[in-house]
Design a protein around this motif. Structure first.
Motif, PDB file in Angstrom:
ATOM      1  N   ARG A  17       2.248   1.897   5.961  1.00 19.76           N
ATOM      2  CA  ARG A  17       1.852   3.122   6.661  1.00 19.76           C
ATOM      3  C   ARG A  17       0.325   3.241   6.650  1.00 19.76           C
ATOM      4  NH1 ARG A  17       3.371   9.352   5.351  1.00 19.76           N
ATOM      5  NH2 ARG A  17       2.357   8.790   3.398  1.00 19.76           N
ATOM      6  N   ALA A  18      -0.302   2.704   7.713  1.00 19.18           N
ATOM      7  CA  ALA A  18      -1.722   2.915   7.995  1.00 19.18           C
ATOM      8  C   ALA A  18      -2.639   2.646   6.811  1.00 19.18           C
ATOM      9  CB  ALA A  18      -1.937   4.336   8.514  1.00 19.18           C
ATOM     10  N   VAL A  19      -2.444   1.521   6.120  1.00 18.02           N
ATOM     11  CA  VAL A  19      -3.317   1.217   4.975  1.00 18.02           C
ATOM     12  C   VAL A  19      -4.521   0.368   5.374  1.00 18.02           C
ATOM     13  CG1 VAL A  19      -1.463   1.389   3.301  1.00 18.02           C
ATOM     14  CG2 VAL A  19      -1.952  -0.815   4.342  1.00 18.02           C
ATOM     15  N   ALA A  20      -4.477  -0.249   6.556  1.00 17.15           N
ATOM     16  CA  ALA A  20      -5.571  -1.092   7.027  1.00 17.15           C
ATOM     17  C   ALA A  20      -5.363  -1.323   8.519  1.00 17.15           C
ATOM     18  CB  ALA A  20      -5.577  -2.427   6.277  1.00 17.15           C
ATOM     19  N   SER A  21      -6.334  -1.973   9.156  1.00 12.76           N
ATOM     20  CA  SER A  21      -6.145  -2.334  10.558  1.00 12.76           C
ATOM     21  C   SER A  21      -4.954  -3.284  10.655  1.00 12.76           C
ATOM     22  CB  SER A  21      -7.395  -3.024  11.110  1.00 12.76           C
ATOM     23  OG  SER A  21      -7.534  -4.331  10.562  1.00 12.76           O
ATOM     24  N   PHE A  22      -4.317  -3.297  11.806  1.00 13.86           N
ATOM     25  CA  PHE A  22      -3.122  -4.127  11.953  1.00 13.86           C
ATOM     26  C   PHE A  22      -3.460  -5.604  11.808  1.00 13.86           C
ATOM     27  CE2 PHE A  22       0.485  -6.109  14.098  1.00 13.86           C
ATOM     28  CZ  PHE A  22       1.526  -5.417  13.508  1.00 13.86           C
ATOM     29  N   GLU A  23      -4.648  -5.999  12.271  1.00 18.12           N
ATOM     30  CA  GLU A  23      -5.056  -7.402  12.142  1.00 18.12           C
ATOM     31  C   GLU A  23      -5.185  -7.808  10.676  1.00 18.12           C
ATOM     32  OE1 GLU A  23      -8.558 -10.478  13.641  1.00 18.12           O
ATOM     33  OE2 GLU A  23      -8.667  -8.348  14.172  1.00 18.12           O
ATOM     34  N   LYS A  24      -5.826  -6.954   9.865  1.00 15.10           N
ATOM     35  CA  LYS A  24      -5.958  -7.259   8.446  1.00 15.10           C
ATOM     36  C   LYS A  24      -4.598  -7.262   7.756  1.00 15.10           C
ATOM     37  CE  LYS A  24     -10.677  -5.876   7.343  1.00 15.10           C
ATOM     38  NZ  LYS A  24     -11.527  -4.967   6.542  1.00 15.10           N
ATOM     39  N   LEU A  55      -4.164   2.702  19.980  1.00 14.46           N
ATOM     40  CA  LEU A  55      -4.077   1.406  19.322  1.00 14.46           C
ATOM     41  C   LEU A  55      -4.455   0.232  20.231  1.00 14.46           C
ATOM     42  CD1 LEU A  55      -0.682   1.962  17.466  1.00 14.46           C
ATOM     43  CD2 LEU A  55      -2.982   2.160  16.503  1.00 14.46           C
ATOM     44  N   ASN A  56      -4.902   0.531  21.453  1.00 13.61           N
ATOM     45  CA  ASN A  56      -5.150  -0.543  22.418  1.00 13.61           C
ATOM     46  C   ASN A  56      -6.128  -1.591  21.888  1.00 13.61           C
ATOM     47  OD1 ASN A  56      -3.432   0.472  24.389  1.00 13.61           O
ATOM     48  ND2 ASN A  56      -5.008   1.789  25.276  1.00 13.61           N
ATOM     49  N   GLU A  57      -7.255  -1.152  21.370  1.00 18.27           N
ATOM     50  CA  GLU A  57      -8.258  -2.096  20.877  1.00 18.27           C
ATOM     51  C   GLU A  57      -7.758  -2.834  19.638  1.00 18.27           C
ATOM     52  OE1 GLU A  57     -12.910  -2.099  19.305  1.00 18.27           O
ATOM     53  OE2 GLU A  57     -12.126  -0.381  20.434  1.00 18.27           O
ATOM     54  N   GLU A  58      -7.097  -2.097  18.753  1.00 20.88           N
ATOM     55  CA  GLU A  58      -6.619  -2.683  17.501  1.00 20.88           C
ATOM     56  C   GLU A  58      -5.584  -3.767  17.728  1.00 20.88           C
ATOM     57  OE1 GLU A  58      -4.555  -1.128  13.325  1.00 20.88           O
ATOM     58  OE2 GLU A  58      -5.580   0.286  14.645  1.00 20.88           O
ATOM     59  N   LEU A  59      -4.788  -3.621  18.781  1.00 19.94           N
ATOM     60  CA  LEU A  59      -3.670  -4.538  18.996  1.00 19.94           C
ATOM     61  C   LEU A  59      -3.920  -5.553  20.102  1.00 19.94           C
ATOM     62  CD1 LEU A  59      -0.670  -2.012  18.793  1.00 19.94           C
ATOM     63  CD2 LEU A  59      -1.626  -3.425  16.954  1.00 19.94           C
ATOM     64  N   GLY A 102       0.822  -1.203   0.000  1.00 21.97           N
ATOM     65  CA  GLY A 102       0.000   0.000   0.000  1.00 21.97           C
ATOM     66  C   GLY A 102       0.853   1.248   0.000  1.00 21.97           C
ATOM     67  N   THR A 103       1.847   1.275  -0.874  1.00 23.65           N
ATOM     68  CA  THR A 103       2.866   2.327  -0.830  1.00 23.65           C
ATOM     69  C   THR A 103       2.339   3.718  -1.159  1.00 23.65           C
ATOM     70  OG1 THR A 103       5.130   2.847  -1.546  1.00 23.65           O
ATOM     71  CG2 THR A 103       3.614   2.013  -3.229  1.00 23.65           C
ATOM     72  N   GLY A 104       1.199   3.808  -1.871  1.00 25.51           N
ATOM     73  CA  GLY A 104       0.640   5.124  -2.184  1.00 25.51           C
ATOM     74  C   GLY A 104       1.576   5.947  -3.042  1.00 25.51           C
ATOM     75  N   GLY A 105       2.052   7.063  -2.489  1.00 23.69           N
ATOM     76  CA  GLY A 105       2.999   7.916  -3.195  1.00 23.69           C
ATOM     77  C   GLY A 105       4.446   7.504  -3.027  1.00 23.69           C
ATOM     78  N   GLY A 106       4.665   6.305  -2.455  1.00 23.77           N
ATOM     79  CA  GLY A 106       6.030   5.798  -2.292  1.00 23.77           C
ATOM     80  C   GLY A 106       6.526   5.800  -0.859  1.00 23.77           C
ATOM     81  N   PHE A 107       5.595   5.792   0.091  1.00 27.51           N
ATOM     82  CA  PHE A 107       5.967   5.893   1.507  1.00 27.51           C
ATOM     83  C   PHE A 107       5.435   4.715   2.303  1.00 27.51           C
ATOM     84  CE2 PHE A 107       5.559  10.124  -0.308  1.00 27.51           C
ATOM     85  CZ  PHE A 107       6.826  10.630  -0.063  1.00 27.51           C
ATOM     86  N   PRO A 108       6.294   4.144   3.158  1.00 25.73           N
ATOM     87  CA  PRO A 108       7.634   4.575   3.542  1.00 25.73           C
ATOM     88  C   PRO A 108       8.771   4.077   2.650  1.00 25.73           C
ATOM     89  CG  PRO A 108       6.991   2.720   4.902  1.00 25.73           C
ATOM     90  CD  PRO A 108       5.814   3.016   4.001  1.00 25.73           C
ATOM     91  N   GLY A 109       8.456   3.361   1.571  1.00 21.10           N
ATOM     92  CA  GLY A 109       9.480   2.668   0.811  1.00 21.10           C
ATOM     93  C   GLY A 109      10.576   3.522   0.215  1.00 21.10           C
ATOM     94  N   LEU A 110      10.211   4.610  -0.478  1.00 22.09           N
ATOM     95  CA  LEU A 110      11.237   5.404  -1.166  1.00 22.09           C
ATOM     96  C   LEU A 110      12.232   6.061  -0.200  1.00 22.09           C
ATOM     97  CD1 LEU A 110       9.298   7.107  -4.104  1.00 22.09           C
ATOM     98  CD2 LEU A 110      10.912   5.209  -4.229  1.00 22.09           C
ATOM     99  N   PRO A 111      11.783   6.751   0.862  1.00 23.62           N
ATOM    100  CA  PRO A 111      12.767   7.319   1.794  1.00 23.62           C
ATOM    101  C   PRO A 111      13.679   6.268   2.413  1.00 23.62           C
ATOM    102  CG  PRO A 111      10.639   8.347   2.131  1.00 23.62           C
ATOM    103  CD  PRO A 111      10.415   7.186   1.198  1.00 23.62           C
ATOM    104  N   LEU A 112      13.126   5.085   2.713  1.00 26.25           N
ATOM    105  CA  LEU A 112      13.953   4.018   3.289  1.00 26.25           C
ATOM    106  C   LEU A 112      14.935   3.463   2.264  1.00 26.25           C
ATOM    107  CD1 LEU A 112      11.259   2.109   5.368  1.00 26.25           C
ATOM    108  CD2 LEU A 112      13.130   3.509   6.270  1.00 26.25           C
ATOM    109  N   ALA A 113      14.518   3.390   1.007  1.00 26.44           N
ATOM    110  CA  ALA A 113      15.416   2.894  -0.042  1.00 26.44           C
ATOM    111  C   ALA A 113      16.586   3.838  -0.265  1.00 26.44           C
ATOM    112  CB  ALA A 113      14.641   2.698  -1.339  1.00 26.44           C
ATOM    113  N   ILE A 114      16.356   5.125  -0.100  1.00 26.18           N
ATOM    114  CA  ILE A 114      17.455   6.100  -0.200  1.00 26.18           C
ATOM    115  C   ILE A 114      18.422   5.908   0.968  1.00 26.18           C
ATOM    116  CG2 ILE A 114      18.047   8.558  -0.092  1.00 26.18           C
ATOM    117  CD1 ILE A 114      15.359   9.124  -1.520  1.00 26.18           C
ATOM    118  N   LEU A 115      17.879   5.682   2.151  1.00 26.88           N
ATOM    119  CA  LEU A 115      18.718   5.550   3.351  1.00 26.88           C
ATOM    120  C   LEU A 115      19.487   4.238   3.367  1.00 26.88           C
ATOM    121  CD1 LEU A 115      19.320   7.184   5.948  1.00 26.88           C
ATOM    122  CD2 LEU A 115      17.602   5.755   7.090  1.00 26.88           C
ATOM    123  N   PHE A 116      18.886   3.181   2.807  1.00 22.17           N
ATOM    124  CA  PHE A 116      19.507   1.849   2.801  1.00 22.17           C
ATOM    125  C   PHE A 116      19.706   1.393   1.349  1.00 22.17           C
ATOM    126  CE2 PHE A 116      16.971   2.000   6.761  1.00 22.17           C
ATOM    127  CZ  PHE A 116      17.987   1.848   7.695  1.00 22.17           C
TER     128      PHE A 116
END
Length: 206
Positions: free
Chosen positions: A135-142, A171-175, A71-85
């Motif tokens: 980055r927040a594309v769905a509930s953590f369980e899903k 996030l208490n209920e979600e997790l 669920g990268t959307g506009g490239g986040f978090p993937g692109l900034p992390l790819a630059i760093l690593f």
């Protein structure tokens, strides 16, 4: 670049140039496809790039690691992390064509050889990886249900493979269903800007 330099003062010249270029070209490309809201694009460095890079405060990826951004959307978090690593292989996935086209163009313009882009639904992916980031594309369980089959068991450098998600709010209920298996890290412990006051990294080891 002031915020990025503030928290990541040891960036190479190439990494700095790539972050600067990302901040220059993404707003113009976004005008055509509207992947990121106008309000958020004005805070691109803080709300998108630095938020993505918070993962690097807790997790250091190596040349051996493979990372899938679902669920990268506009490239986040993937692109900034790819630059760093730059030695880590990143696969950025989204189900929406206009988003994957944008991200692919960004990766090409930034000359990121360690990034590949796939258009698919995360629940249909047939990939194997060490880490999934999101980055927040769905509930953590899903998110866990959809991606658990992708994550290989294993431990490298005292770190277990797993699912890493950027989340906000209560996030208490979600997790609650994950018990002690899940760990949360408040981003405000590293970044002092008010935007991060309710933001967290959620990690579930494989």
């Amino acid at each position: 670049m002031d915020l990025i330099r503030k928290y990541f003062p040891d960036l190479s010249k190439l990494q700095q140039l790539r972050y600067e270029k990302l901040m220059q070209i993404l707003p113009a490309l976004n005008e055509k496809v509207n992947v990121i809201s106008r309000k958020d694009i004005a805070s691109l460095e803080e709300r998108h790039i630095l938020h993505s890079l918070s993962i690097a405060r807790q997790f250091q990826f190596s040349q051996k690691d493979r990372v899938v951004d679902v669920g990268t959307g506009g490239g986040f978090p993937g692109l900034p992390l790819a630059i760093l690593f730059p030695d880590t292989q990143f696969t950025l996935v989204d189900s929406i064509e206009k988003k994957t086209r944008l991200v692919n163009e960004l990766a090409l313009l930034l000359e990121l050889k360690n990034v590949s882009v796939i258009r698919d639904r995360m629940e249909d992916l047939n990939l194997k990886t060490d880490f999934v980031v999101s980055r927040a594309v769905a509930s953590f369980e899903k998110l866990h249900q959809w991606t658990d089959k992708m994550i290989l068991p294993g431990t490298k450098d005292a770190r277990s493979n797993g699912l890493i998600s950027l989340k906000g709010g209560d996030l208490n209920e979600e997790l609650q269903g994950f018990g002690n298996r899940v760990k949360t890290f408040p981003i405000s412990s590293w970044f002092e800007e008010s935007f991060f006051s309710t933001k967290k990294i959620v990690y579930l080891k494989k």
